[in-house]
Scaffold this motif. Structure first.
Motif, PDB file in Angstrom:
ATOM      1  N   SER A  35       0.827  -1.193   0.000  1.00 17.23           N
ATOM      2  CA  SER A  35       0.000   0.000   0.000  1.00 17.23           C
ATOM      3  C   SER A  35       0.867   1.252   0.000  1.00 17.23           C
ATOM      4  O   SER A  35       1.995   1.247   0.489  1.00 17.23           O
ATOM      5  N   ARG A  36       0.331   2.306  -0.572  1.00 21.05           N
ATOM      6  CA  ARG A  36       1.047   3.588  -0.559  1.00 21.05           C
ATOM      7  C   ARG A  36       1.245   4.073   0.865  1.00 21.05           C
ATOM      8  O   ARG A  36       2.271   4.654   1.194  1.00 21.05           O
ATOM      9  N   SER A  37       0.255   3.819   1.716  1.00 24.67           N
ATOM     10  CA  SER A  37       0.380   4.272   3.107  1.00 24.67           C
ATOM     11  C   SER A  37       1.552   3.584   3.809  1.00 24.67           C
ATOM     12  O   SER A  37       2.217   4.201   4.644  1.00 24.67           O
ATOM     13  N   THR A  38       1.831   2.337   3.458  1.00 22.96           N
ATOM     14  CA  THR A  38       2.994   1.648   4.021  1.00 22.96           C
ATOM     15  C   THR A  38       4.263   2.395   3.662  1.00 22.96           C
ATOM     16  O   THR A  38       5.144   2.598   4.498  1.00 22.96           O
TER      17      THR A  38
END
Length: 95
Positions: A35-38
């Motif tokens: 994920s981009r949030s990761t």
């Protein structure tokens, strides 16, 4: 952060660079299947991506070289301005 995640990010960056694709967080996340949030939450992963953004596929550091040239020009412009102001101040001091 797990080592496999770092390896996935490294591989995604290398693959994108090899294929001539832009190395963006979104592209790396999609290619690495994370994920981009990761990526956004982990400074080490962002640093890896930033490193790959600045490094060309042949290993040269294009972005830094471009920035250095820009900074040199800015310093030269500032030096010219300081010289002009110095000359003006000397003239005013004489009068």
């Amino acid at each position: 952060m797990t080592s496999p995640t770092l390896n996935q990010i490294e591989r995604a960056c290398a693959d994108l660079a090899r294929d001539g694709q832009p190395i963006t967080i979104a592209a790396v996340a999609e290619h690495a299947r994370v994920s981009r949030s990761t990526i956004y939450r982990n400074p080490e992963l962002r640093a890896v991506i930033e490193h790959h953004r600045q490094t060309a596929p042949d290993g040269s550091i294009i972005a830094i070289t471009d920035e250095l040239a820009t900074l040199r020009q800015a310093v030269q412009t500032l030096a010219d301005t300081v010289r002009q102001h110095d000359t003006q101040l000397r003239r005013l001091a004489r009068d």
